[in-house]
Design a protein around this motif. Sequence first.
Motif, PDB file in Angstrom:
ATOM      1  N   ASP A  11       0.655  -1.118   0.433  1.00  0.00           N
ATOM      2  CA  ASP A  11       0.156   0.435   0.324  1.00  0.00           C
ATOM      3  C   ASP A  11       1.102   1.283   0.251  1.00  0.00           C
ATOM      4  O   ASP A  11       1.623   1.682   1.367  1.00  0.00           O
ATOM      5  N   PRO A  12       1.329   1.801  -1.295  1.00  0.00           N
ATOM      6  CA  PRO A  12       2.793   2.815  -1.313  1.00  0.00           C
ATOM      7  C   PRO A  12       2.393   3.870  -0.583  1.00  0.00           C
ATOM      8  O   PRO A  12       2.835   5.031  -0.010  1.00  0.00           O
ATOM      9  N   GLY A  13       1.398   4.576  -0.461  1.00  0.00           N
ATOM     10  CA  GLY A  13      -0.030   5.652  -0.225  1.00  0.00           C
ATOM     11  C   GLY A  13      -0.118   5.825   1.015  1.00  0.00           C
ATOM     12  O   GLY A  13      -0.642   6.735   1.324  1.00  0.00           O
ATOM     13  N   ARG A  14      -0.184   4.615   1.396  1.00  0.00           N
ATOM     14  CA  ARG A  14      -0.560   4.673   2.947  1.00  0.00           C
ATOM     15  C   ARG A  14       0.445   5.777   4.195  1.00  0.00           C
ATOM     16  O   ARG A  14      -0.876   6.397   5.105  1.00  0.00           O
ATOM     17  N   ARG A  15       0.990   6.244   4.404  1.00  0.00           N
ATOM     18  CA  ARG A  15       1.827   6.602   5.432  1.00  0.00           C
ATOM     19  C   ARG A  15       1.236   8.481   4.490  1.00  0.00           C
ATOM     20  O   ARG A  15       1.085   8.976   5.929  1.00  0.00           O
ATOM     21  N   GLU A  16       1.521   8.794   4.174  1.00  0.00           N
ATOM     22  CA  GLU A  16       0.806   9.877   2.855  1.00  0.00           C
ATOM     23  C   GLU A  16      -0.768   9.823   3.588  1.00  0.00           C
ATOM     24  O   GLU A  16      -1.418  10.779   4.226  1.00  0.00           O
ATOM     25  N   ARG A  17      -1.349   8.961   3.381  1.00  0.00           N
ATOM     26  CA  ARG A  17      -3.209   8.772   3.767  1.00  0.00           C
ATOM     27  C   ARG A  17      -3.225   8.919   5.012  1.00  0.00           C
ATOM     28  O   ARG A  17      -3.839   9.398   5.855  1.00  0.00           O
ATOM     29  N   ILE A  18      -2.445   8.131   6.340  1.00  0.00           N
ATOM     30  CA  ILE A  18      -2.189   8.271   7.542  1.00  0.00           C
ATOM     31  C   ILE A  18      -2.271   9.814   8.032  1.00  0.00           C
ATOM     32  O   ILE A  18      -2.925  10.469   9.055  1.00  0.00           O
ATOM     33  N   LEU A  19      -0.940  10.047   7.459  1.00  0.00           N
ATOM     34  CA  LEU A  19      -0.671  11.304   8.056  1.00  0.00           C
ATOM     35  C   LEU A  19      -2.168  12.715   7.384  1.00  0.00           C
ATOM     36  O   LEU A  19      -2.203  14.024   8.358  1.00  0.00           O
ATOM     37  N   ASP A  20      -2.687  12.462   6.043  1.00  0.00           N
ATOM     38  CA  ASP A  20      -3.730  12.952   5.617  1.00  0.00           C
ATOM     39  C   ASP A  20      -4.928  13.339   6.336  1.00  0.00           C
ATOM     40  O   ASP A  20      -5.703  13.704   6.670  1.00  0.00           O
TER      41      ASP A  20
END
Length: 194
Positions: A11-20
């Motif tokens: 899930d390559p976008g997971r970190r950014e999704r968590i920050l958002d």
Amino acid sequence: MSGTRREVPNDPGRRERILDAALDVIAENGVHRTTHRRIATRAGVPLGSLTYYFDGIDDLLAQAFARLADTMSRFYRRTVQRARTLAEAEAAVVELICGPGYATKRDMTLIFEMYAYANHNAAVAATTRAWAHRSRESLALHFTPGASRALDALIEGWPMHRAFDDAPLDRELVAATVHAIVAAAQDESGEPRS
């Protein structure tokens, strides 16, 4: 077979999704009511994902506020950078103060939360200082150092007042104030106006 499971994120976008998601939770609940569980739920990720990417809630909040500052700084710079003349640069400053794109109601809520949290978190305090520096660097594309500092204070402060006022900002008053600051700073510096 090359690479381990850790090297190939599923899930390559997971970190950014968590920050958002963290920013959304902060905007809705405030820092004091922001929890790992609320962020994970909002991001649609397992609770353990947060501890995989972040060293606790303070680290997560600091990185979320850094993301906010970076996003707003890039918008700020693009707005100022598009100006070709001093008059267009003044108009860009007025747009940052009065326009709908910068310092939205959500942005202002997050900024208030970030400034309050910066009083208790060194990383967030460093983020706020770096953000102010980046803002003045953007303004320095067109204005003297003194004008850049004063205009940045207006860009930060006037939307804060707008957040609590019942009436919209008077765009003509803002434009006249911006022009007066620029003219006074240019006159004191002896630099020619473009």
